[in-house]
Enzyme design. Sequence first.
Site, mmCIF file in Angstrom:
data_model
loop_
_atom_site.group_PDB
_atom_site.id
_atom_site.type_symbol
_atom_site.label_atom_id
_atom_site.label_comp_id
_atom_site.label_asym_id
_atom_site.label_seq_id
_atom_site.Cartn_x
_atom_site.Cartn_y
_atom_site.Cartn_z
ATOM 1 N N GLU A 76 85.479 -8.003 12.978
ATOM 2 C CA GLU A 76 84.327 -8.894 13.087
ATOM 3 C C GLU A 76 84.144 -9.368 14.528
ATOM 4 O OE1 GLU A 76 84.088 -11.091 8.724
ATOM 5 O OE2 GLU A 76 85.509 -11.819 10.202
ATOM 6 N N ASP A 105 76.994 -12.714 10.421
ATOM 7 C CA ASP A 105 78.335 -12.897 9.880
ATOM 8 C C ASP A 105 78.502 -14.322 9.388
ATOM 9 O OD1 ASP A 105 80.898 -12.155 9.181
ATOM 10 O OD2 ASP A 105 81.430 -11.416 11.177
ATOM 11 N N GLY A 106 79.451 -14.524 8.506
ATOM 12 C CA GLY A 106 79.729 -15.848 7.968
ATOM 13 C C GLY A 106 80.811 -16.563 8.760
ATOM 14 N N ASP A 166 84.315 -19.488 8.017
ATOM 15 C CA ASP A 166 85.076 -20.358 7.124
ATOM 16 C C ASP A 166 84.854 -21.824 7.487
ATOM 17 O OD1 ASP A 166 86.310 -18.200 5.697
ATOM 18 O OD2 ASP A 166 87.580 -17.895 7.440
ATOM 19 N N THR A 205 78.470 -15.022 1.925
ATOM 20 C CA THR A 205 77.165 -15.362 2.491
ATOM 21 C C THR A 205 76.582 -14.164 3.244
ATOM 22 O OG1 THR A 205 77.969 -17.629 2.757
ATOM 23 C CG2 THR A 205 75.886 -17.086 3.807
ATOM 24 N N GLY A 211 82.033 -11.282 3.733
ATOM 25 C CA GLY A 211 82.079 -12.536 3.004
ATOM 26 C C GLY A 211 80.875 -12.723 2.096
#
Length: 228
Positions: A108, A87-88, A90, A35, A33
């Site tokens: 992930e 990790d990002g 949502d 970010t 992602g």
Amino acid sequence: MKQRGGSTAAKRRAGERAAEAVADGMVVGLGTGSTAAHAIRAVGEAVDAGADVRGVPTSFQSRQLAIDAGIPLVGLDEVETVHLAIDGADQFAGGDLVKGGGAAHAREKVVDATAERFVVVADPSKAADALDHPVPVEVLPDARSLAAERVRGFGGEPTLRAAEGKDGPVVTDNGNLVLDCDFGAIDDPGGLAARLSAVPGVVEHGLFVGMADEILVGHGDGVDAKKP
């Protein structure tokens, strides 16, 4: 439901702050992602400066970013542990997350769950009082109809994710399909996660319940660190 998006500066600050936790000798899970991409680039700068760091990518996208950044890559079966995963998300509410906007949530989740420490990077638009973002559910192609029926039985509305730039649906790195399942406000993320996991043909869903050790939220003028 919260508006999606967020400033590039906020995302960059969150990603770069997370990368500051990377130390010499670490194996780092590299999330997917926009970010997480900032974190990958920052880790690459540390490697370029001489740090001995290896990365475990969670998707084709993160793998290519890591290669471009000069980060040596390894598979999960090649290492004894993942020291840190970045990790990002949502959306996040407390320590619970919805992930899978990039259709990489199956890998992930494996990498993030393996890590000794899982740090989430986000911008303020991803924060919510309660999760209400549609939950991505990766399904075997032959299980799409069954999974959609079960999701409706759980009170959700499934939509097959369509590809952009080509006809047909999104196909994951694992060769599967994604149903984006709108449940509205999710009162019991743990219970819903268990029900989705029990559906035959479901490979993985995007509810990451109680997995985050820290959430770094970037702003225009800094980063807030939240401990769930």
